[in-house]
Design a protein around this motif. Structure first.
Motif, mmCIF file in Angstrom:
data_model
loop_
_atom_site.group_PDB
_atom_site.id
_atom_site.type_symbol
_atom_site.label_atom_id
_atom_site.label_comp_id
_atom_site.label_asym_id
_atom_site.label_seq_id
_atom_site.Cartn_x
_atom_site.Cartn_y
_atom_site.Cartn_z
ATOM 1 N N PRO A 35 0.901 -1.302 0.114
ATOM 2 C CA PRO A 35 -0.063 -0.178 0.051
ATOM 3 C C PRO A 35 0.764 1.298 -0.043
ATOM 4 O O PRO A 35 0.483 2.169 -0.518
ATOM 5 N N ASP A 36 2.214 1.109 0.663
ATOM 6 C CA ASP A 36 2.805 2.330 0.609
ATOM 7 C C ASP A 36 3.850 2.702 -0.477
ATOM 8 O O ASP A 36 4.762 3.607 -0.355
ATOM 9 N N ASP A 37 3.738 1.499 -1.430
ATOM 10 C CA ASP A 37 4.959 1.580 -2.326
ATOM 11 C C ASP A 37 4.598 2.736 -3.370
ATOM 12 O O ASP A 37 3.525 3.081 -3.408
ATOM 13 N N LYS A 38 5.619 3.419 -3.700
ATOM 14 C CA LYS A 38 5.521 4.430 -4.755
ATOM 15 C C LYS A 38 6.455 4.047 -5.864
ATOM 16 O O LYS A 38 7.289 3.271 -5.991
ATOM 17 N N PRO A 39 5.926 4.608 -7.163
ATOM 18 C CA PRO A 39 6.446 4.256 -8.389
ATOM 19 C C PRO A 39 8.041 4.633 -8.555
ATOM 20 O O PRO A 39 8.288 5.568 -8.008
ATOM 21 N N GLU A 40 8.765 3.808 -8.797
ATOM 22 C CA GLU A 40 10.268 4.032 -9.200
ATOM 23 C C GLU A 40 10.574 4.989 -10.297
ATOM 24 O O GLU A 40 11.629 5.624 -10.041
ATOM 25 N N PHE A 41 9.956 5.067 -11.084
ATOM 26 C CA PHE A 41 10.291 6.015 -12.401
ATOM 27 C C PHE A 41 9.176 6.871 -12.370
ATOM 28 O O PHE A 41 7.956 6.819 -12.106
ATOM 29 N N SER A 42 9.534 8.019 -12.844
ATOM 30 C CA SER A 42 8.190 9.033 -13.403
ATOM 31 C C SER A 42 7.530 8.693 -14.345
ATOM 32 O O SER A 42 8.004 7.473 -15.155
ATOM 33 N N LYS A 43 6.370 9.021 -14.802
ATOM 34 C CA LYS A 43 5.437 8.617 -15.707
ATOM 35 C C LYS A 43 6.101 8.697 -17.025
ATOM 36 O O LYS A 43 6.050 7.975 -17.966
ATOM 37 N N ALA A 44 6.790 9.735 -17.206
ATOM 38 C CA ALA A 44 7.388 9.973 -18.726
ATOM 39 C C ALA A 44 8.438 8.960 -18.926
ATOM 40 O O ALA A 44 8.651 8.177 -19.981
ATOM 41 N N SER A 45 9.293 8.639 -17.973
ATOM 42 C CA SER A 45 10.347 7.668 -17.895
ATOM 43 C C SER A 45 9.731 6.293 -18.015
ATOM 44 O O SER A 45 10.048 5.239 -18.890
ATOM 45 N N TRP A 46 8.853 6.096 -17.345
ATOM 46 C CA TRP A 46 8.214 4.663 -17.431
ATOM 47 C C TRP A 46 7.452 4.391 -18.748
ATOM 48 O O TRP A 46 7.647 3.453 -19.339
ATOM 49 N N PHE A 47 7.027 5.278 -19.393
ATOM 50 C CA PHE A 47 6.143 5.250 -20.691
ATOM 51 C C PHE A 47 7.309 5.113 -21.676
ATOM 52 O O PHE A 47 7.105 4.206 -22.550
ATOM 53 N N ALA A 48 8.408 5.689 -21.656
ATOM 54 C CA ALA A 48 9.554 5.836 -22.706
ATOM 55 C C ALA A 48 10.137 4.534 -22.458
ATOM 56 O O ALA A 48 10.425 3.761 -23.664
ATOM 57 N N MET A 49 10.255 3.807 -21.473
ATOM 58 C CA MET A 49 10.827 2.295 -21.378
ATOM 59 C C MET A 49 9.700 1.338 -21.632
ATOM 60 O O MET A 49 10.405 0.550 -22.517
ATOM 61 N N LEU A 50 8.640 1.363 -21.449
ATOM 62 C CA LEU A 50 7.609 0.514 -21.745
ATOM 63 C C LEU A 50 7.450 0.496 -23.510
ATOM 64 O O LEU A 50 7.487 -0.528 -23.973
ATOM 65 N N PHE A 51 7.519 1.637 -23.888
ATOM 66 C CA PHE A 51 7.213 1.756 -25.427
ATOM 67 C C PHE A 51 8.508 1.513 -26.152
ATOM 68 O O PHE A 51 8.380 0.698 -27.121
ATOM 69 N N SER A 52 9.832 1.756 -25.394
ATOM 70 C CA SER A 52 10.993 1.207 -26.219
ATOM 71 C C SER A 52 11.202 -0.089 -26.489
ATOM 72 O O SER A 52 11.591 -0.869 -27.432
#
Length: 511
Positions: free
Chosen positions: A75-92
């Protein structure tokens, strides 16, 4: 290397045997895999269409379900990457080099050989764009999303290892998945990843070679491709050495900037107004016809069925075969996000970017085909994009940016794959040993080079499609497993749609 599991050695043996067969008898290997691929697409085309449609429906269900609020992690976990970096990595990892390779070539191919319309007509142009959107849209990303979601949920929420086999425990049992059957499942995922990435490396090398040939007259041959693969191997090994938070993140962000730059340049120099109109019209046509296209199999027309087998069924099998690699990587970088945020991010945003990309490059390619005397469809696939650039006033700039983009996508895909293969062969370790990642990185490059030398890329591509069939069954089991586990947690947490309170008139007690 103490963390290495039996999956590593079995996978290496299978890949090595396949490569030796491909080198020793490339024609026999290609014929055998080609016949098997043709049998599967012809016999089970209906199965692929129904399965992938069910996957998309399940993803949409999760977006609107109360379980969408469940977090992929504690419940208290925060995303490791920003939304922009997350999207860039999954898209690449998810599309990357494929968009550059097919961005101009696929719409052009559909324009010259459309599924229904007369070739070269306005109707063919509209069909070409609509079916390209269909092949690279929410169906492709739905497959990635469901595999990645199951992995992320069981890994970060339930504390299971980051293995494909671990997601099947609610269906097949803990004992089975931690025994020989689980090893078979994980070996299948590793082999599919190695074969898929090696194929992509081979295609990437040929496209970079094609661009350099078109630009500078450098010959297209194995020696040049060997140099390209060697340089890229060194670069992605350096990136793998630096880790997920540095190498892959930095390169993925660079990919997005380069892709946006190339997209804007092509948009400005191409038929801008027509691109905007075709994007709007094609998006509408895609939404309007998505159900019909999802189930179209043309049972009574052999010519139409052949087109569907060669494109739609082929793509669905291709995305399924790539889903272990892409799914595991997307899951790894998605800790801390809710299920709803995850599915929307993976399903819709990359699909929209793909639509914009194909609208720009596909429309430009078709307009060049109409305007010039050269038949672009007769060129090698890797040369089509550069032939389109050749008709632009910014030809050299566009070509250099495109070659650089292919190179960075090339590095990111290989880098991401070494990370995934490291996880899968070290019992799901979230931080696999560098030595294991480097071993897989070098192995991938060697496989790609051997196949480029022997002309076995087509055979390897066939083998990848064949591997998709058994993995499609695993995806069905993953969906059942995920649904059962989410339904159980929904009940435990009391997550239900709350009905609106009714307005009632309170009765005053009699005095």
């Amino acid at each position: 290397m103490k963390k290495i599991s039996s999956v590593f050695w079995i996978s290496v043996a299978i890949v090595l045997a396949s490569v030796i067969f491909g080198v020793a008898a490339p024609e026999s290997f290609e014929e055998a895999t080609g016949n098997l691929q043709a049998f599967l697409t012809t016999t089970f085309g209906w199965y692929y269409l129904i399965l992938v449609t069910i996957i998309v429906i399940f993803c949409v269900f999760l977006i609107f379900s109360p379980v969408g609020t469940i977090k992929l992690g504690k419940p208290d976990d925060k995303p490791e990457f920003s939304k922009a970096s997350w999207f860039a990595m999954l898209f690449s990892a998810g599309m990357g080099i494929g968009l550059v390779f097919w961005g101009a070539a696929e719409p052009l191919s559909h324009f010259m050989e459309p599924p229904l319309a007369e070739a070269g007509t306005n109707a063919a142009h509209k069909e070409a764009m609509r079916y390209t959107f269909f092949h690279w849209g929410i169906h492709a990303w739905g497959i990635y999303a469901i595999v990645a979601l199951a992995l992320a949920y069981f890994n970060f929420r339930k504390g299971e290892p980051g293995l494909i086999s671990a997601t099947l425990k609610p269906v097949l049992g803990k004992k089975a998945m931690e025994g020989p059957l689980g090893t078979v499942v994980d070996v299948l995922a590793v082999v599919a990843t190695v074969v898929g990435v090696a194929t992509t490396l081979g295609f990437g090398a040929t496209q970079i070679n094609g661009g350099l040939s078109y630009l500078f007259g450098i010959p297209t041959n194995f020696t040049i491709q060997l140099i390209i693969v060697a340089v890229v191997t060194v670069l992605f090994i350096i990136s793998a050495w630096t880790g997920l938070g540095k190498g892959i993140k930095i390169l993925s962000n660079a990919n997005m900037y380069l892709a946006i730059a190339l997209l804007i340049l092509m948009f400005i120099t191409g038929p801008t107004i027509l691109i905007l109109n075709m994007f709007t019209d094609s998006l509408g046509g895609y939404i309007q016809n998505i159900v019909q296209m999802s189930f179209r199999i043309a049972p009574l027309n052999e010519e139409h069925r052949s087109w569907i087998n060669g494109w739609t069924i082929f793509y669905w099998a291709w995305w399924i075969s790539w889903s272990p690699f892409v799914g595991i990587f997307i899951a790894r970088v998605s800790r801390g996000r809710t299920i709803r945020e995850f599915v929307i991010g993976v399903l819709l945003l990359p699909a929209l970017v793909s639509f914009i990309w194909f609208a720009v490059f596909g429309t430009s390619a078709i307009e060049v085909q109409k305007a010039v005397s050269i038949d672009l469809s007769q060129l090698a696939t890797e040369e089509v994009l550069f032939a389109v650039f050749h008709e632009s006033s910014w030809s050299t700039i566009l070509s250099i940016v495109a070659i650089t983009l292919v190179g960075t996508f090339f590095i990111t895909s290989a880098d991401s794959a070494t990370f995934v293969l490291g996880m899968q062969t070290t019992n799901g370790s979230l931080i696999p040993p560098t030595a294991v990642k480097l071993t897989w990185g070098i192995a991938q490059s060697i496989v790609a080079l051997v196949l480029l030398y022997s002309g076995g890329l087509q055979a390897l591509q066939n083998a990848l499609i064949v591997a998709a069939f058994p993995f499609s069954v695993i995806i069905i089991l993953m969906m059942i497993s995920l649904y059962r586990s989410l339904a159980k947690e929904q009940k435990e947490l009391g997550l239900y749609h709350k009905p609106k309170p009714r307005k009632t008139n309170k009765e005053t007690p009699h005095q």
